[in-house]
Design an enzyme around this catalytic site. Structure first.
Site, mmCIF file in Angstrom:
data_model
loop_
_atom_site.group_PDB
_atom_site.id
_atom_site.type_symbol
_atom_site.label_atom_id
_atom_site.label_comp_id
_atom_site.label_asym_id
_atom_site.label_seq_id
_atom_site.Cartn_x
_atom_site.Cartn_y
_atom_site.Cartn_z
ATOM 1 N N ASP A 16 -14.094 -8.380 -39.307
ATOM 2 C CA ASP A 16 -12.789 -8.213 -39.070
ATOM 3 C C ASP A 16 -11.991 -9.034 -38.082
ATOM 4 O O ASP A 16 -11.163 -9.449 -38.550
ATOM 5 C CB ASP A 16 -12.655 -6.756 -38.590
ATOM 6 N N ARG A 96 -10.315 0.388 -23.111
ATOM 7 C CA ARG A 96 -9.377 -0.239 -23.782
ATOM 8 C C ARG A 96 -8.316 -1.014 -22.579
ATOM 9 O O ARG A 96 -7.805 -2.052 -22.726
ATOM 10 C CB ARG A 96 -8.432 0.625 -24.458
ATOM 11 N N ASP A 125 -6.776 3.498 -30.577
ATOM 12 C CA ASP A 125 -7.127 2.047 -29.840
ATOM 13 C C ASP A 125 -5.808 1.124 -29.746
ATOM 14 O O ASP A 125 -5.436 0.634 -29.029
ATOM 15 C CB ASP A 125 -8.361 1.465 -30.258
ATOM 16 N N SER A 179 -18.299 2.779 -38.339
ATOM 17 C CA SER A 179 -17.438 1.789 -37.465
ATOM 18 C C SER A 179 -17.999 2.081 -35.971
ATOM 19 O O SER A 179 -18.014 3.489 -35.532
ATOM 20 C CB SER A 179 -15.852 2.316 -37.539
#
Ligand code: ARG
Length: 403
Positions: A16, A96, A125, A179
């Site tokens: 990705d 994050r 996210d 995922s």
């Protein structure tokens, strides 16, 4: 046209973000700087560097952030005993703000105008990355390709990759992949068959831990030492925050500790089902609470407990760098100065049991007072009569009115 000449991309080296890299070069006609961090995801980062090189990137940044992650993000959060919606230990959420910090710093250092990330427009996210980035640099510009492009299916994405010579590793059985997000604190699985919240997760939905049913028949005991609310040693051996987490992950995984199959509320408004494994974090939480139970004043503890869901929600929603999280952190950190000592634990088939706790200098436990035996005047039981009578007063008045 966009005025963006150079962008720092949060780059994992996976399919990705490789597609994003190429897409940014083509659509924005800008130079891309890649940033890749080791935060304990247990992935070889060399392919990320090679792929970036292959895609023509000139500035490739790869950093080992494991200690900083554990010390400045995970451990402060542990002091709060933060758990979102009663179950989620915030493994993805807490990473994050760290990544965002480095994206912003890298942008400044490389004179880039923008940062870019591979989070979709449906998740938490994107919010966490961007709230963090704006808090650290109010003028930073953000590109989120998932919210802009027309590569809206797996198939289109793969066609784009093949068209541009980006290697695609296919899964043999063609099943929907999960995922996955992993770091020192946890590994998460979402999507695939988990999208039906009734479906039992298959073995592939768990990555680190053995099933509690297959865990060893022999229990394992260990000693965790605390200083100012932080776990600092295992069985007497002092360890850095990252090595301590690593070690507890290993022990916990072996005993099937820290699995959670959850449906949670995302900030953007939808519900989501995921399988999380937080072996080390689960052990620390249990041990930390035990240490606090001995050393924290009752009202301070209850105050912390009332604040905790609020704190967890801030971390979950991406407000790590908000003034309210920072203010809460100061109060929490101040509460921890007496949280010193040792906790004795037993790991067994998915469970963490506290076997004992002790604190040389900071224990508020008083055996003389609490004893069921003769207390030699340490406590006067007759005092309780007035204590109860006055506490009951308003309820007695109300009861007599109602009669
Ligand atoms: N649902 C969890 C969270 O919001 C985990 C997200 C996992 N992220 C990912 N990119 N797979 O914190």
């Amino acid at each position: 046209m966009s005025g963006i000449r150079k962008t720092v991309l949060a780059y994992s080296g996976g399919l990705d973000t490789s597609i994003i890299l190429k897409w940014l070069q083509d659509e924005y006609n800008c130079e891309v700087v890649t940033f890749t961090a080791d935060i304990g995801q247990r992935e070889d980062l060399r392919p990320a560097r090679e792929r970036a090189q292959m895609l023509g990137v000139r500035e490739i940044c790869v950093e080992d952030l494991r200690e900083e992650f554990a010390r400045d993000f995970v451990f402060p959060m542990f002091r709060a005993n933060a758990v979102y919606e009663g179950e989620y230990m915030l493994g993805t959420a807490i990473a994050r703000p760290l990544i965002a910090k480095y994206l912003v710093e890298t942008a400044t250092r490389t004179r880039s105008d923008a940062i870019a990330h591979g989070a979709t427009g449906k998740g938490n996210d994107q919010v966490r990355f961007e709230l963090s980035a704006y808090a650290l640099n109010p003028d930073i510009r953000v590109i989120a390709p998932w919210r802009e492009w027309d590569l809206t299916s797996r198939e289109r994405l793969i066609r784009y990759a093949e068209h541009h010579g980006i290697p695609v590793e296919k899964k043999e059985d063609g099943s929907a992949p999960y995922s996955i997000d992993a770091n020192l604190l946890h590994i998460s699985h979402e999507g695939g068959c988990l999208e039906d919240p009734w479906v039992v997760p298959d073995d592939a939905a768990w990555g680190w831990t053995v099933s509690p049913m297959e865990a060893p028949d022999e229990p394992e005991e260990l000693l965790v030492g605390f200083r100012s609310g932080d776990a600092v040693s295992i069985n007497g051996a002092e360890m850095s925050p990252a090595s301590l987490l690593l070690k507890l992950n290993e022990l916990g995984s072996r005993h099937g500790i820290g699995r959670a199959d959850i449906v949670e509320n995302r900030y953007v408004g939808m519900k989501n089902r995921g399988c999380y494994e937080t072996p080390g974090g689960t052990i620390v939480l249990k041990a930390h609470r035990a240490m606090e139970s001995l050393t924290l004043d009752r009202e301070v503890m209850h105050l912390k407990d009332e604040m905790m869901p609020r704190y967890a929600k801030l971390v979950y929603n991406g407000y790590w760098y908000s003034p309210e999280r920072q203010a809460m952190q100061q109060m929490i950190d101040a509460s921890q100065s007496h949280v010193n000592g040792e906790v004795r634990l037993r790991l067994y088939k998915g469970n963490v049991d506290v076997l004992g706790r002790r604190s040389e200098a900071d224990s508020l436990y008083d055996g003389e007072i609490v004893t069921f035996e003769e207390d030699d005047g340490a406590y006067n039981q007759a005092d309780a009569t007035g204590f109860i009578r006055l506490n009951a007063l308003r309820m007695r008045i109300a009861a007599s009115r109602r009669r």
